[in-house]
Design an enzyme around this catalytic site. Sequence first.
Site, short mmCIF file in Angstrom:
data_model
loop_
_atom_site.label_atom_id
_atom_site.label_comp_id
_atom_site.label_asym_id
_atom_site.label_seq_id
_atom_site.Cartn_x
_atom_site.Cartn_y
_atom_site.Cartn_z
N ARG A 172 0.84 -1.18 0.00
CA ARG A 172 0.00 0.00 0.00
C ARG A 172 0.89 1.24 0.00
O ARG A 172 1.73 1.38 0.89
CB ARG A 172 -0.85 -0.05 1.28
CG ARG A 172 -2.12 0.68 1.19
CD ARG A 172 -3.01 0.30 2.34
NE ARG A 172 -2.47 0.72 3.63
CZ ARG A 172 -3.23 1.11 4.64
NH1 ARG A 172 -4.53 1.14 4.52
NH2 ARG A 172 -2.69 1.45 5.78
N THR A 176 -0.85 7.64 -0.94
CA THR A 176 -2.17 7.54 -1.58
C THR A 176 -3.04 6.47 -0.95
O THR A 176 -4.25 6.44 -1.14
CB THR A 176 -2.02 7.17 -3.08
OG1 THR A 176 -1.45 5.85 -3.16
CG2 THR A 176 -1.13 8.15 -3.80
N ASP A 268 0.47 -2.56 12.37
CA ASP A 268 0.90 -2.99 11.03
C ASP A 268 1.19 -4.49 11.07
O ASP A 268 2.16 -4.94 11.67
CB ASP A 268 2.16 -2.21 10.62
CG ASP A 268 2.52 -2.47 9.17
OD1 ASP A 268 2.67 -3.66 8.78
OD2 ASP A 268 2.63 -1.51 8.40
N ASP A 271 4.66 -5.72 9.66
CA ASP A 271 5.79 -5.38 10.54
C ASP A 271 5.78 -6.22 11.81
O ASP A 271 6.82 -6.69 12.27
CB ASP A 271 5.73 -3.89 10.92
CG ASP A 271 6.24 -3.01 9.79
OD1 ASP A 271 6.85 -3.55 8.85
OD2 ASP A 271 6.02 -1.79 9.85
C1 PRP Z 1 -1.24 -4.26 4.61
C2 PRP Z 1 -2.13 -5.47 4.76
C3 PRP Z 1 -2.96 -5.43 3.51
C4 PRP Z 1 -3.12 -3.95 3.28
C5 PRP Z 1 -4.50 -3.58 3.76
O1 PRP Z 1 -0.20 -4.54 3.77
O2 PRP Z 1 -1.42 -6.67 4.94
O3 PRP Z 1 -2.34 -6.04 2.39
O4 PRP Z 1 -2.13 -3.28 4.08
O5 PRP Z 1 -4.74 -2.25 3.49
P1 PRP Z 1 -5.85 -1.78 2.46
O6 PRP Z 1 -7.07 -2.57 2.74
O7 PRP Z 1 -6.01 -0.32 2.79
O8 PRP Z 1 -5.34 -1.98 1.06
P2 PRP Z 1 0.96 -3.47 3.43
O9 PRP Z 1 0.57 -2.67 2.25
O10 PRP Z 1 1.33 -2.72 4.66
O11 PRP Z 1 2.14 -4.40 2.94
P3 PRP Z 1 2.99 -5.50 3.73
O12 PRP Z 1 2.11 -6.71 3.92
O13 PRP Z 1 4.12 -5.77 2.80
O14 PRP Z 1 3.43 -4.92 5.05
N1 URA Z 2 -2.48 -2.62 7.16
C1 URA Z 2 -2.11 -3.04 8.38
O1 URA Z 2 -1.16 -3.83 8.52
N2 URA Z 2 -2.78 -2.58 9.45
C2 URA Z 2 -3.80 -1.73 9.34
O2 URA Z 2 -4.40 -1.36 10.36
C3 URA Z 2 -4.17 -1.30 8.06
C4 URA Z 2 -3.49 -1.76 6.97
#
Ligand code: PRP
Ligand code: URA
Length: 277
Positions: A172, A176, A268, A271
């Site tokens: 994400r 944006t 997160d 993380d």
């Molecule tokens: C997080 C989560 C989803 C997304 C959800 O991933 O695991 O994939 O955000 O958010 P949304 O519904 O607003 O799209 P992130 O983009 O942080 O990537 P990561 O898993 O690599 O940490």
């Molecule tokens: N992605 C995450 O990992 N946590 C949130 O709360 C939203 C998006």
Amino acid sequence: MPLEDDRQALFILRHHRRFPSASHALVEEIGQRIFILTSAASESMDDRLVFFHEREDSSFSAMTTTPAFANLTLIRHPLVQHKITLLRDRRTPTKIFKELVDEIAMLMAYEATSELSLDPVTVQTPLEQATGFQVSGKKLTLVPILRAGLGMVEGILRLVPSARVGHIGLYRDHDTLEPVDYYFKVPSDAAERDFFVLDPMLATGGSAVSAVSSLKRAGGVRIRFLCLVAAPEGVRRLGKAHPDVPVYAAALDRELNSQGYILPGLGDAGDRLFGTR
Ligand code: PRP
Ligand code: URA
């Protein structure tokens, strides 16, 4: 109102809040492959579904559907709720967080697979021939959204060891909040498979909508979305873009904050899962 159901070995009794005392006898009375709908006794935001496998009721407690989110099934099992609460706790260290995601995913998959269709088969026991069932069609396919969805794969594979695993790489954009995709690989015969898209968090819904769209472009038809924590915004967006995709979640949280994080949420997920804060 009794209805013919083409799925094997399932009796579904929809009822209001409480398990009706006469239902065991009722289930004994009805034949196989009957779907029963009983009307709710009073108004409620929640209806519950109880699944009967053959003649025994599931050892899992009811799942909940909410009319406001027709695409969403919340899994209310006490163990799931207990573990989700531990997951939310900021003091939970990475090792335990990873174990909890794995365990919750497995428990949720038990429920999310409860409507898979079955084919009758015969097997030879050491004593005689027996009739049984096998899940119809090609192997189930799990599709984790990278990274955090990876944490849900192993737990589900313990339940369905022959499942195939595709991958969708998305992150994400921090400004944006829109998803940026960087990887896509699923089995080529997508139209013939049941897909379970996995991601612990359904926040704005951008990642989920994009993942499901990619899967459909690749030919996927029967798609379910499994997440641990969902925000109302994400459930709505996914339901609007893909009304044919059932969403399973362990929790429906209050809202998103201005950075697109779920409140109260768990932070997160990627993380916390991989220790990269
Ligand atoms: C997080 C989560 C989803 C997304 C959800 O991933 O695991 O994939 O955000 O958010 P949304 O519904 O607003 O799209 P992130 O983009 O942080 O990537 P990561 O898993 O690599 O940490
Ligand atoms: N992605 C995450 O990992 N946590 C949130 O709360 C939203 C998006």
